[in-house]
Design a protein around this motif. Structure first.
Motif, short mmCIF file in Angstrom:
data_model
loop_
_atom_site.label_atom_id
_atom_site.label_comp_id
_atom_site.label_asym_id
_atom_site.label_seq_id
_atom_site.Cartn_x
_atom_site.Cartn_y
_atom_site.Cartn_z
N UNK A 75 -46.09 29.71 -14.30
CA UNK A 75 -45.25 28.61 -13.81
C UNK A 75 -43.87 29.13 -13.46
N UNK A 76 -43.33 29.97 -14.33
CA UNK A 76 -42.00 30.55 -14.08
C UNK A 76 -42.02 31.38 -12.80
N UNK A 77 -43.08 32.17 -12.62
CA UNK A 77 -43.18 33.01 -11.42
C UNK A 77 -43.34 32.17 -10.16
N UNK A 78 -44.07 31.05 -10.28
CA UNK A 78 -44.32 30.20 -9.12
C UNK A 78 -43.04 29.55 -8.64
N UNK A 79 -42.28 28.98 -9.56
CA UNK A 79 -41.08 28.25 -9.16
C UNK A 79 -39.90 29.18 -8.89
N UNK A 80 -39.85 30.31 -9.60
CA UNK A 80 -38.75 31.23 -9.38
C UNK A 80 -39.10 32.41 -8.51
N UNK A 81 -40.40 32.52 -8.16
CA UNK A 81 -40.85 33.67 -7.38
C UNK A 81 -40.22 33.77 -6.01
N UNK A 82 -39.98 32.61 -5.38
CA UNK A 82 -39.39 32.63 -4.04
C UNK A 82 -38.00 33.25 -4.07
N UNK A 83 -37.24 32.93 -5.11
CA UNK A 83 -35.89 33.49 -5.22
C UNK A 83 -35.96 35.00 -5.39
N UNK A 84 -36.87 35.47 -6.25
CA UNK A 84 -37.00 36.92 -6.46
C UNK A 84 -37.47 37.62 -5.19
N UNK A 85 -38.38 36.97 -4.46
CA UNK A 85 -38.86 37.56 -3.20
C UNK A 85 -37.71 37.67 -2.20
N UNK A 86 -36.92 36.60 -2.07
CA UNK A 86 -35.79 36.62 -1.15
C UNK A 86 -34.77 37.68 -1.55
N UNK A 87 -34.53 37.79 -2.86
CA UNK A 87 -33.60 38.82 -3.33
C UNK A 87 -34.08 40.22 -2.97
N UNK A 88 -35.37 40.47 -3.17
CA UNK A 88 -35.91 41.79 -2.84
C UNK A 88 -35.80 42.08 -1.34
N UNK A 89 -36.04 41.04 -0.51
CA UNK A 89 -35.90 41.22 0.94
C UNK A 89 -34.45 41.54 1.29
N UNK A 90 -33.52 40.79 0.67
CA UNK A 90 -32.10 41.02 0.94
C UNK A 90 -31.68 42.42 0.50
N UNK A 91 -32.16 42.85 -0.67
CA UNK A 91 -31.84 44.20 -1.13
C UNK A 91 -32.35 45.23 -0.12
N UNK A 92 -33.57 45.00 0.38
CA UNK A 92 -34.13 45.93 1.35
C UNK A 92 -33.31 46.00 2.63
N UNK A 93 -32.85 44.84 3.10
CA UNK A 93 -32.05 44.81 4.32
C UNK A 93 -30.68 45.44 4.11
#
Length: 842
Positions: free
Chosen positions: A700-718
Motif C-alpha cells: 500500500x505504501x509503495x502504491x500510494x508513494x511509488x509515483x513520487x519515488x518514480x518521479x524523483x528518480x526520473x528527476x535525478x536522472x535528468x
C-alpha cells in the motif's frame, strides 16, 4: 587575429577538452530531446491516421450508468439502419472494458490499467479490419478468445491452448482461437488486448444487442460529411458522431499537446545543464586568458587593439562552440535512439517509425551551443582586452581590484536579498505564491553565485584548522589554494551548487510528500490486506462474502462509494461493515459510538459536523441514488480521516438503493497478520483471479508513494547531466590550476614535499571546493523546498516539512567523492612534474 585564435585552440586542445565536453553534453540533451519528440509525434500521428484509414464516420456513446431508463449504447437496430444508408460500405460495432490474462503461473500479464477486452467484429469477408491475424482466426463462439501477439508471447500461449481470463466478474477459461497484431494504444503501453465474440463482449461489458462505439466505412467515392449528416438523426441523445478525419486530426492535436509538455520538461533540464556549463566555459577561458597574459600583452605591444584581442578570444569560443555543437548533435541522435530503446525496456512499446531529423534540432543545436559558448566567453574576452601591455610584460597578472570586488559583492548582496524577499513573500501568500517563489529562487540563485567568491574565504577558513591537523602540510596548503583565487573557486563551486540546489529541493519535497501520504494511508489502516482490482476499477459485490469464507479472516469491510443528498448538501458516503470497520481502520471517536452504524445510523467526521452544525442525534433527510428518500440519524462523530469519506454508513443501508455497488477496495484483517499462507488463502477464496491484487502494508505504501519515488528518480536522472558537467568543471579547474602552479609545485617538491603529499594536497583542494559548493546548494535547496511546501500544504493532508538528513549526508559525501575522483588526473599530473623543469617554468 583569426589565425592566431585558431592556433591557440589547436595549441590548447587538452585544456579546452572539458569545455567541449560541457557544450557537447548540453547540445546533445537539446537536440536529442527535439529529435525524440519529433519522432514520437510522427509515429503517433501515423498510428492515429492509420487507425482511422477505413473509418468515414465514428460514433461514440456516453452512457450514464445511474440512469436506468437510458439505453447503455447504440442498439443493433440503429446499427442496421446505418448500414442501410447510401454510401455505407460496412459498419463495425465495438464494446470494450477490462480483461486480464493470466500467465502459466496464474499471474497477470501486463499493466492492470492497460489491460483491455473488446469484441471481434468481422465484415462480410469474415475479417475485422482493425486486426491482422498472424495465426488462427477471430473468436466466433462463446468459449473462444483471441490475444494480441505480445501477450501470447509473454504467456507462451499458442492457438488451441486454454487461457484463463478475468474481467470484473469471476475468472473464466477460454480456448485461444487466434493471435493478432495491432497498434492499439493499450498494447503499446505494455498492456494486453483480448478479443471476445461480440455477444460475449456485450454480456460482459454492456448489454446484449448494444455497442459503445460504431465505426462506419464508406463506399469508394462516397462523401463522409454526407454520411455524417445522415447518421446523426438516427443516434440516441447520448451518442456523438464525427468523421474519421476529424477524429484523426483531434488525436493528432492531443498527441502534439501531450508531447509538448514532455518536450518542455526535457528542454528545461537541458537548459539547466547548459546553465551549469556556462560556469565551466567561463572559468576555462578566464584561466586561459590569465595563462596567456604575456602573449596577449605582446600582441598589444605590436599593434593589436583591444577590440582585436577581444575578438580573438571570442573567435576561439566560436571555434570551440561550433565543434562541440557538431559533435553534440551527433550524440543527440544517439540519445534519441537510446530514449526510444529505454522506453521499450520499460515495457512501453512505441509505434513503428523512422527517426525524424528536421531542420529545427540542427539549427537549435548549432545556435544553442555556439551562443552559450560565446556568452560564457564574453567576460573573459573583455578582461583580456583590458590587460595593460607593460604590466603583462612584467608578468603582473590582472588581479581583481578592491573596487571591482566591492561592486561585485554589493550587486550580489542586493540580488540575493531581493530573491530571498520574493521567496518569503511567495511562501507567505500560500497557494498563489508559486510564481513569486520561482522568480525569487532564480534571483537568489544568481545572487548566491555572485557572492560565492566572497563566501568561500570565511566558509573554507572554518575547516582549515581541521585539515591542517588531520593532513598536515598537505591539508594546510589545500585550504590555502582553495581560496587563493576566489573567483575561480566560486565559478567551480557554483556549478555544483546549482545541481545540489535542485537535487536537495526535490528530495526534501519528495520525502515530505511521501511522509504525508503515509500519514493519510498506512498510518490510518489497521488491516493486514487491501484488496482491489489491478485495473483500478470496481470490485464485484460477491468479493466481500467470498473473502469472509477464507480461513483466518477476522474482519472484512469494503470501502463502498456513494453520493447522497444529506440535509441540504451532497456528500460522499462510504459504505462499510459495522463492527469490522473499527478493526481494519484507525477511527478516533469524538462523540457517540460507531456501534450505531449497525443500527442503521451514520457517522460523520468532526470537520463536516462542525461545518453543517450536525451532532449526535441530529436527524438528516436523505435522498438515495434511486431517488428514494428517508431520514438517517447521526450516531457518531469521528476525527477526520483522509482515507475515508466524510460520512460512514452501513452497506445494508445503501445496498437496497444501488443496482451495482461501487466498491474500490476491501480491507481484510487476518489471524496471524500478513503472511504468505494468509495471502494464499485470500487468493484461493477469490478463485485465483489474476486481475485482483492483494496488498499488504508495504505494498500500500509503495502504491500510494511509488509515483513520487518514480518521479524523483526520473528527476535525478535528468539532473545527472548537469552534475556531470559540474564534475568536469572541477577536473578542468584543478588541471589548469596545476598547470599555472608548476613552479610552485616544483619548489614544494624541492624542499621536501613528496609525491604522495602533493597528490593529497590536490585531492583535498578538490574535496574542499566540491563540498563547499554542495553545502551552498543543500542550504539553498532546503530553503526553497520549505517555501514551495508553504504553497501546497493547504491541499496536502497531514503536510509537515521533513528534512531527509540521511540523504543530505549522502549528497555531501558524494560531493566529497566527486572531488576525489575529479582530482585523480590533476593530482597524478602534479606529482609527476619534474622538479627542475617546474622550477624553471615561468
Amino acid at each position: 587575429m583569426f589565425k592566431t585564435a585558431l592556433r591557440n585552440v589547436l595549441a590548447h586542445k587538452a585544456r579546452l577538452l572539458m569545455t567541449v565536453l560541457a557544450v557537447m553534453l548540453g547540445v546533445a540533451f537539446v537536440s536529442g530531446t527535439l529529435v525524440f519528440t519529433d519522432t514520437l509525434k510522427s509515429a503517433f500521428k501515423n498510428q492515429s491516421a492509420k487507425s482511422y484509414d477505413n473509418v468515414a464516420v465514428a460514433v461514440t456513446s456516453y452512457h450514464n450508468r445511474d440512469d436506468e431508463k437510458q439505453d447503455p449504447g447504440v442498439s443493433k437496430q440503429t446499427v442496421a439502419k446505418i448500414e442501410a444508408l447510401d454510401g455505407v460500405s460496412s459498419v463495425n460495432g465495438r464494446v470494450d472494458g477490462f480483461a486480464g490474462v493470466a500467465d502459466q503461473h496464474g499471474k497477470l500479464i501486463g499493466q492492470g490499467w492497460a489491460n483491455k477486452g473488446g469484441n471481434f467484429s468481422p465484415s462480410k469477408d469474415g475479417k475485422d479490419p482493425s486486426y491482422t491475424f498472424a495465426d488462427g482466426s477471430g473468436p466466433v463462439q462463446d468459449g473462444q478468445i483471441a490475444l494480441d501477439k505480445d501477450t501470447a508471447d509473454k504467456g507462451k500461449y499458442k492457438v488451441g491452448d486454454r487461457v484463463r481470463v478475468a474481467t470484473n466478474g469471476p475468472v473464466k477459461t477460454y480456448t485461444l482461437s487466434g493471435v493478432f497484431t495491432t497498434e492499439d494504444g493499450a498494447v503499446n503501453a505494455g498492456g494486453s488486448l483480448v478479443l471476445f465474440d461480440t455477444n460475449v463482449a456485450q454480456k460482459l461489458y454492456l448489454k446484449p444487442g448494444f455497442f459503445q462505439n460504431v465505426n462506419i466505412s464508406a463506399k469508394p467515392g462516397a462523401d463522409a460529411t454526407k454520411i455524417l449528416n445522415e447518421v446523426k438523426p438516427l443516434l440516441p441523445e447520448h451518442a456523438e458522431a464525427k468523421t474519421g478525419q476529424a477524429l484523426a486530426d483531434q488525436e493528432a492535436s492531443d498527441i502534439e499537446h501531450g508531447l509538448s509538455a514532455l518536450s518542455q520538461t526535457l528542454l528545461a533540464f537541458a537548459a539547466i545543464a547548459l546553465f551549469v556549463g556556462v560556469f565551466l566555459i567561463s572559468n576555462t577561458f578566464t584561466m586561459l586568458v590569465a595563462q596567456r597574459t604575456r602573449e596577449l600583452a605582446l600582441m598589444r605591444a605590436v599593434g593589436a587593439s583591444r577590440s582585436q584581442v577581444r575578438r580573438s578570444v571570442l573567435a576561439e569560443a566560436l571555434v570551440v562552440g561550433t565543434l562541440a555543437s557538431t559533435v553534440g548533435f551527433g550524440l543527440g541522435l544517439g540519445l534519441a535512439v537510446g530514449l526510444r530503446s529505454g522506453m521499450d525496456a520499460f515495457g512501453i512499446k512505441l509505434p513503428a517509425g523512422s527517426l525524424i531529423v528536421s531542420s529545427t534540432p540542427v539549427i537549435a543545436a548549432l545556435a544553442v551551443g555556439v551562443l552559450v559558448t560565446l556568452i560564457a566567453a564574453l567576460l573573459p574576452a573583455w578582461r583580456a582586452a583590458k590587460i595593460p601591455p607593460v604590466a603583462a610584460m612584467n608578468s603582473v597578472h590582472g588581479v581583481a581590484t578592491t573596487k571591482s570586488l566591492v561592486v561585485r559583492n554589493t550587486i550580489g548582496a542586493i540580488i540575493t536579498l531581493l530573491g530571498a524577499g520574493a521567496v518569503l513573500s511567495g511562501a507567505a501568500t500560500g497557494k498563489d505564491g508559486k510564481t513569486m517563489i520561482g522568480l525569487g529562487a532564480f534571483l537568489a540563485l544568481v545572487g548566491i553565485i555572485i557572492l560565492i567568491p566572497l563566501l568561500s574565504r570565511p566558509v573554507i577558513a572554518l575547516v582549515r584548522p581541521a585539515l591542517a591537523k588531520m593532513f598536515g602540510v598537505s591539508g594546510k596548503l589545500a585550504s590555502q589554494n582553495a581560496v587563493r583565487n576566489p573567483r575561480r573557486t566560486g565559478a567551480t563551486a557554483s556549478a555544483l551548487a546549482i545541481g545540489l540546489t535542485l537535487v536537495t529541493g526535490l528530495s526534501v519535497l519528495g520525502v515530505t510528500l511521501g511522509k504525508s501520504i503515509d500519514k493519510t494511508t498506512t498510518d490510518n489502516i489497521k488491516a493486514d490486506y487491501m484488496v482491489q482490482m489491478a485495473s483500478g476499477g470496481d470490485l464485484d459485490k460477491s468479493v466481500v462474502p467470498e473473502l469472509r469464507k477464507a480461513a483466518g479472516v477476522t474482519a472484512v469491510s469494503p470501502k463502498q462509494s456513494s453520493y447522497l443528498k444529506l440535509g441540504d448538501s451532497h456528500q460522499e458516503v462510504a459504505g462499510v461493515t459495522p463492527g469490522d470497520i473499527e478493526r481494519v481502520m484507525r477511527l478516533e471517536t469524538v462523540s457517540g459510538s460507531l456501534a450505531t452504524l449497525g443500527k442503521g445510523q451514520v457517522a460523520v467526521d468532526d470537520e463536516t459536523a462542525t461545518e453543517h452544525d450536525w451532532k449526535v442525534g441530529t436527524r438528516l433527510p436523505v435522498e438515495f441514488d434511486d431517488k428514494k428518500t428517508a431520514q438517517l440519524t447521526v450516531g457518531a462523530v469521528f476525527k477526520k480521516q483522509d482515507f475515508l469519506s466524510s460520512v460512514l454508513a452501513s452497506t445494508t443501508v445503501l445496498d437496497p438503493h444501488e443496482t451495482r455497488p461501487f466498491i474500490r477496495q476491501v480491507f481484510v484483517k487476518m489471524d496471524g497478520g500478513a503472511t504468505k499462507a494468509n495471502e494464499q488463502a485470500l487468493v484461493n477464496a477469490l478463485g485465483d483471479n489474476p486481475a485482483i491484487s492483494f496488498m499488504d502494508q508495504q505494498d500500500i505504501r509503495d502504491t500510494f508513494g511509488g509515483m513520487i519515488n518514480t518521479l524523483l528518480n526520473i528527476m535525478y536522472g535528468l539532473l545527472a547531466m548537469a552534475l556531470l558537467i559540474a564534475v568536469l568543471g572541477v577536473v578542468n579547474t584543478l588541471a589548469m590550476s596545476v598547470f599555472e602552479r608548476q613552479q610552485e609545485i616544483g619548489m614544494l617538491r624541492a624542499i621536501g614535499l613528496d609525491r604522495r603529499r602533493v597528490k593529497r594536497m590536490i585531492r583535498l583542494e578538490a574535496v574542499v571546493i566540491s563540498v563547499f559548493g554542495a553545502v551552498i546548494g543543500v542550504g539553498l535547496g532546503t530553503f526553497l523546498a520549505w517555501a514551495i511546501g508553504q504553497t501546497i500544504k493547504g491541499s496536502v493532508p497531514e503536510y509537515a516539512l521533513v528534512i531527509p538528513w540521511d540523504r543530505i549526508a549522502l549528497f555531501l559525501f558524494l560531493a566529497g567523492l566527486v572531488g576525489v575522483l575529479a582530482a585523480l588526473w590533476p593530482a597524478r599530473s602534479a606529482a609527476r612534474l619534474n622538479m627542475l623543469t617546474a622550477i624553471k617554468t615561468e
